[in-house]
Design a protein around this motif. Structure first.
Motif, PDB file in Angstrom:
ATOM      1  N   ASN A 391     -51.972 -31.591  38.578  1.00 35.61           N
ATOM      2  CA  ASN A 391     -51.404 -30.897  39.547  1.00 35.61           C
ATOM      3  C   ASN A 391     -51.967 -29.734  39.402  1.00 35.61           C
ATOM      4  OD1 ASN A 391     -48.907 -32.663  41.370  1.00 35.61           O
ATOM      5  ND2 ASN A 391     -48.786 -32.718  39.220  1.00 35.61           N
ATOM      6  N   PRO A 392     -53.323 -29.424  39.149  1.00 29.57           N
ATOM      7  CA  PRO A 392     -53.705 -28.513  39.197  1.00 29.57           C
ATOM      8  C   PRO A 392     -53.800 -27.556  39.782  1.00 29.57           C
ATOM      9  CG  PRO A 392     -55.368 -29.678  39.982  1.00 29.57           C
ATOM     10  CD  PRO A 392     -54.495 -30.584  39.655  1.00 29.57           C
ATOM     11  N   GLU A 393     -53.348 -27.373  40.871  1.00 28.33           N
ATOM     12  CA  GLU A 393     -53.205 -26.426  42.207  1.00 28.33           C
ATOM     13  C   GLU A 393     -51.991 -25.805  41.902  1.00 28.33           C
ATOM     14  OE1 GLU A 393     -51.376 -29.974  43.752  1.00 28.33           O
ATOM     15  OE2 GLU A 393     -53.340 -29.734  42.798  1.00 28.33           O
ATOM     16  N   SER A 394     -50.647 -26.467  41.764  1.00 29.64           N
ATOM     17  CA  SER A 394     -49.302 -26.406  41.553  1.00 29.64           C
ATOM     18  C   SER A 394     -49.189 -25.615  40.279  1.00 29.64           C
ATOM     19  CB  SER A 394     -48.390 -27.123  41.674  1.00 29.64           C
ATOM     20  OG  SER A 394     -47.581 -27.199  42.179  1.00 29.64           O
ATOM     21  N   THR A 395     -49.602 -24.662  39.993  1.00 31.48           N
ATOM     22  CA  THR A 395     -48.711 -23.274  38.885  1.00 31.48           C
ATOM     23  C   THR A 395     -47.742 -22.141  38.379  1.00 31.48           C
ATOM     24  OG1 THR A 395     -50.052 -21.720  39.423  1.00 31.48           O
ATOM     25  CG2 THR A 395     -51.223 -23.849  37.500  1.00 31.48           C
ATOM     26  N   GLY A 396     -47.366 -21.999  37.730  1.00 34.76           N
ATOM     27  CA  GLY A 396     -46.486 -21.126  37.909  1.00 34.76           C
ATOM     28  C   GLY A 396     -44.700 -21.224  38.125  1.00 34.76           C
ATOM     29  N   HIS A 397     -44.522 -22.906  37.374  1.00 36.37           N
ATOM     30  CA  HIS A 397     -43.115 -23.651  37.591  1.00 36.37           C
ATOM     31  C   HIS A 397     -42.648 -23.812  36.166  1.00 36.37           C
ATOM     32  CE1 HIS A 397     -44.492 -24.046  41.420  1.00 36.37           C
ATOM     33  NE2 HIS A 397     -45.680 -25.020  41.541  1.00 36.37           N
ATOM     34  N   GLU A 398     -43.067 -23.024  34.995  1.00 39.28           N
ATOM     35  CA  GLU A 398     -42.564 -23.176  33.264  1.00 39.28           C
ATOM     36  C   GLU A 398     -40.811 -23.362  33.853  1.00 39.28           C
ATOM     37  OE1 GLU A 398     -47.273 -22.377  33.512  1.00 39.28           O
ATOM     38  OE2 GLU A 398     -44.959 -21.858  34.766  1.00 39.28           O
ATOM     39  N   ALA A 399     -41.089 -21.770  34.473  1.00 33.29           N
ATOM     40  CA  ALA A 399     -39.513 -21.318  34.589  1.00 33.29           C
ATOM     41  C   ALA A 399     -38.899 -22.706  34.620  1.00 33.29           C
ATOM     42  CB  ALA A 399     -39.064 -20.271  34.775  1.00 33.29           C
ATOM     43  N   LEU A 400     -38.937 -23.078  35.813  1.00 35.29           N
ATOM     44  CA  LEU A 400     -38.123 -24.452  36.610  1.00 35.29           C
ATOM     45  C   LEU A 400     -37.902 -25.539  35.514  1.00 35.29           C
ATOM     46  CD1 LEU A 400     -39.422 -24.459  40.278  1.00 35.29           C
ATOM     47  CD2 LEU A 400     -36.648 -23.968  39.488  1.00 35.29           C
ATOM     48  N   PHE A 401     -39.117 -26.170  34.856  1.00 29.92           N
ATOM     49  CA  PHE A 401     -39.571 -27.023  33.630  1.00 29.92           C
ATOM     50  C   PHE A 401     -37.871 -27.204  33.086  1.00 29.92           C
ATOM     51  CE2 PHE A 401     -43.788 -29.019  35.395  1.00 29.92           C
ATOM     52  CZ  PHE A 401     -42.867 -29.752  35.899  1.00 29.92           C
ATOM     53  N   TYR A 402     -37.971 -25.795  32.259  1.00 25.48           N
ATOM     54  CA  TYR A 402     -37.121 -25.653  30.907  1.00 25.48           C
ATOM     55  C   TYR A 402     -35.697 -25.435  31.603  1.00 25.48           C
ATOM     56  CZ  TYR A 402     -40.976 -25.173  28.092  1.00 25.48           C
ATOM     57  OH  TYR A 402     -42.050 -25.726  27.150  1.00 25.48           O
ATOM     58  N   SER A 403     -35.648 -24.894  32.895  1.00 25.72           N
ATOM     59  CA  SER A 403     -34.147 -24.290  33.404  1.00 25.72           C
ATOM     60  C   SER A 403     -33.583 -25.735  33.444  1.00 25.72           C
ATOM     61  CB  SER A 403     -33.794 -23.557  34.761  1.00 25.72           C
ATOM     62  OG  SER A 403     -35.086 -23.973  35.512  1.00 25.72           O
ATOM     63  N   PHE A 404     -34.221 -26.849  34.388  1.00 29.66           N
ATOM     64  CA  PHE A 404     -33.744 -28.094  34.378  1.00 29.66           C
ATOM     65  C   PHE A 404     -33.174 -28.762  33.114  1.00 29.66           C
ATOM     66  CE2 PHE A 404     -34.837 -27.557  38.932  1.00 29.66           C
ATOM     67  CZ  PHE A 404     -34.017 -28.212  39.253  1.00 29.66           C
ATOM     68  N   TYR A 405     -33.981 -28.437  32.063  1.00 29.09           N
ATOM     69  CA  TYR A 405     -33.746 -29.046  30.670  1.00 29.09           C
ATOM     70  C   TYR A 405     -32.988 -28.012  29.887  1.00 29.09           C
ATOM     71  CZ  TYR A 405     -36.029 -31.900  27.084  1.00 29.09           C
ATOM     72  OH  TYR A 405     -36.249 -32.821  26.201  1.00 29.09           O
ATOM     73  N   VAL A 406     -32.018 -27.016  30.126  1.00 30.28           N
ATOM     74  CA  VAL A 406     -31.053 -26.569  29.463  1.00 30.28           C
ATOM     75  C   VAL A 406     -30.500 -26.402  30.314  1.00 30.28           C
ATOM     76  CG1 VAL A 406     -30.264 -24.361  29.460  1.00 30.28           C
ATOM     77  CG2 VAL A 406     -32.978 -24.783  28.488  1.00 30.28           C
ATOM     78  N   PHE A 407     -30.271 -27.104  32.144  1.00 34.53           N
ATOM     79  CA  PHE A 407     -29.029 -27.539  32.850  1.00 34.53           C
ATOM     80  C   PHE A 407     -28.641 -29.242  32.759  1.00 34.53           C
ATOM     81  CE2 PHE A 407     -28.225 -30.463  36.155  1.00 34.53           C
ATOM     82  CZ  PHE A 407     -27.538 -29.972  36.705  1.00 34.53           C
ATOM     83  N   PHE A 408     -29.506 -30.256  31.607  1.00 33.06           N
ATOM     84  CA  PHE A 408     -28.380 -31.169  31.176  1.00 33.06           C
ATOM     85  C   PHE A 408     -28.398 -31.158  29.716  1.00 33.06           C
ATOM     86  CE2 PHE A 408     -31.652 -32.761  34.772  1.00 33.06           C
ATOM     87  CZ  PHE A 408     -30.832 -33.918  35.468  1.00 33.06           C
TER      88      PHE A 408
END
Length: 484
Positions: A391-408
């Motif tokens: 998804n090269p056009e979709s950037t800036g979502h790193e915090a969401l990836f890590y937050s859901f990892y921490v969530f679980f």
């Protein structure tokens, strides 16, 4: 002091150490809460097991809900002169340490105790989320080079295991010097009826929780709060967050659009499920092992040293697992490390109570605990890179990836602590009892052995279908370099 040594892509040793130190507060406080909060609420605050289970579950459930919320807010945060992640870390620290300290304070009233602990537990978890989610996402902004990020992650893994060791040592050794006295159970009373009559009855000599026992917890929490602040300061001044000017951020999306986007990425969904089941397994072990050692094995005055042996072994094992990871690959390392702890889970409940044998088994189990807790984190940057390639056009979502990892992770912790304490309540757990009913002993054995092993097997079965191997990881790395 450290920032001038930070080059565009290459990180100095001081940079990596400063970044790694930022991971210590989460591990130190998490280890202290995971190992000791349950026994503190039951035996020092003297809450009913049912109310203790409510506090543990609701607190962790609330904490889990805040992770994606904070992740979303962080991803929408504007860039400042200090970066996008670091201001969250700095501003959340003062209130976080205050709320953490008040968790370990016994209020001078009875009616509002449950509300007191629930409020400050939830408040601390929220503020710590404001620290840990940006810190986790910071991995993607310390360098654009995958090799440098992997190296910094290795430093972080080492410091985080040292953090668990430090949290166990501080909390366990200080609190261990002021163990709450046990109360005789029904079986003990029958055995002691003659002696008690000589001294005027059981009620006259019944031990109570003294100021010494509560002060010990406050001292240990004060020390941990000081370390928390120092680590935050070192992280803030020792790390320079890099702005990816060559990769413009995509248009802002809603919270639920962000969830749908990242959870729709197959490798991430599978990795999250693996992490959920393995985390739940080890959270069950962590949350109940202190009670298992003190109640079932009878090592009431030694359980903190047994926990320390596990953490010491885990710390010493980190260099080995880092070598194993680079030599055989991340997926193989997770399989080997997680399965290595299973035989010791079986041994510790099957062997007769023996302090020396328990130390040996615990020290050996620590090697596998280190791998199971930390190696899955090394796989997350690979998933983020894979998402960016697809998804090269979709950037800036790193915090969401890590937050859901921490969530679980936190969801697993909340479920494990809530189920554990509620199970002990149904089994007839006696707060501060010198001995426990057989049903309690059986429940603790299930919680530290059978249930975790079943969850580990489920998690590793899901890992089998995880698609990112070393070849795909290297291919993604080359494609991202070309995009940049």
């Amino acid at each position: 002091v450290f920032a001038p040594m930070w080059s565009e892509n290459r990180l100095s040793i001081c940079n990596k150490i400063s970044y790694a130190i930022g991971g210590a507060p989460y591990q130190i406080t998490g280890c202290a809460l995971g190992f000791f909060l349950q026994i503190y609420l039951l035996d020092v605050a003297q809450l009913d097991p049912f109310y203790a289970s409510i506090i543990l579950f609701v607190g962790r459930a609330w904490d889990a809900v805040t992770d994606p919320t904070i992740g979303f807010l962080v991803s929408r945060s504007p860039w400042t002169r200090f970066g996008r992640m670091l201001p969250w870390i700095l501003l959340s620290t003062p209130l976080a340490v205050l709320s953490y300290f008040l968790i370990w304070y016994v209020p001078p009233f009875e009616d509002g105790k449950v509300i007191w602990y629930l409020f400050f537990y939830c408040l601390f978890q929220t503020l710590q989320t404001c620290f840990h989610v940006p810190y986790s996402a910071l991995t993607m902004f310390i360098s654009s080079e995958q090799k440098e990020r992997d190296s910094a992650t290795a430093y972080r893994m080492t410091v985080e295991v040292l953090g668990t060791l430090l949290g166990t040592a501080i909390q366990g050794q200080i609190v261990g010097m002021a163990n709450a006295p046990c109360l005789p159970g029904p079986g003990d009373m029958v055995a002691d009826v003659t002696n008690s009559s000589r001294f005027g009855g059981l009620n006259d000599s019944e031990p109570v929780i003294s100021l010494e026992h509560t002060v010990a917890y406050m001292i240990s929490s004060g020390v941990i709060c000081l370390i928390y602040v120092l680590c935050a300061v070192v992280l803030f001044f020792g790390v320079r967050e890099q702005k990816e000017s060559c990769r413009p951020r995509s248009e802002p999306m809603s919270f639920f659009q962000g969830i749908k986007l990242i959870m729709g990425h197959g490798p991430y969904a599978k990795l999250v499920m693996v992490f959920l089941f393995t985390s739940l397994a080890f959270m069950l072990l962590e949350g109940n092992f202190a009670l298992f050692c003190s109640s079932t094995l009878g090592f009431r005055n030694d359980f903190q040293n047994i926990l320390l042996a596990i953490m010491l072994s885990a710390t010493l094992a980190i260099p080995f697992w880092q070598w194993f990871l680079t030599r055989f690959g991340k997926k193989t390392a997770v399989y080997t490390g997680t399965l290595s702890v299973v035989p010791f889970m079986i041994l510790v409940v099957c062997l007769k109570s023996n302090l020396f044998v328990t130390y040996i088994v615990s020290f050996a189990a620590g090697v596998g605990v280190a791998a199971a807790f930390l190696l899955p984190w090394s796989m997350l940057p690979d998933v983020v890179d894979d998402f960016q390639v697809q998804n090269p056009e979709s950037t800036g979502h790193e915090a969401l990836f890590y937050s859901f990892y921490v969530f679980f992770t936190k969801f697993a912790s909340g479920v494990s602590l809530g189920i554990s304490t509620l199970s002990l309540d149904f089994a007839g757990y006696i707060s501060r009892g010198c001995s426990q009913p057989e049903e309690v002993d059986l429940t603790l054995k299930l919680l530290v052995s059978a249930a975790p092993i079943a969850l580990i097997i489920v998690g590793l079965c899901i890992l089998y279908s995880y698609p990112i191997d070393e070849e795909r990881r290297q291919g993604n790395r080359k494609l991202l370099q070309e995009q940049r």
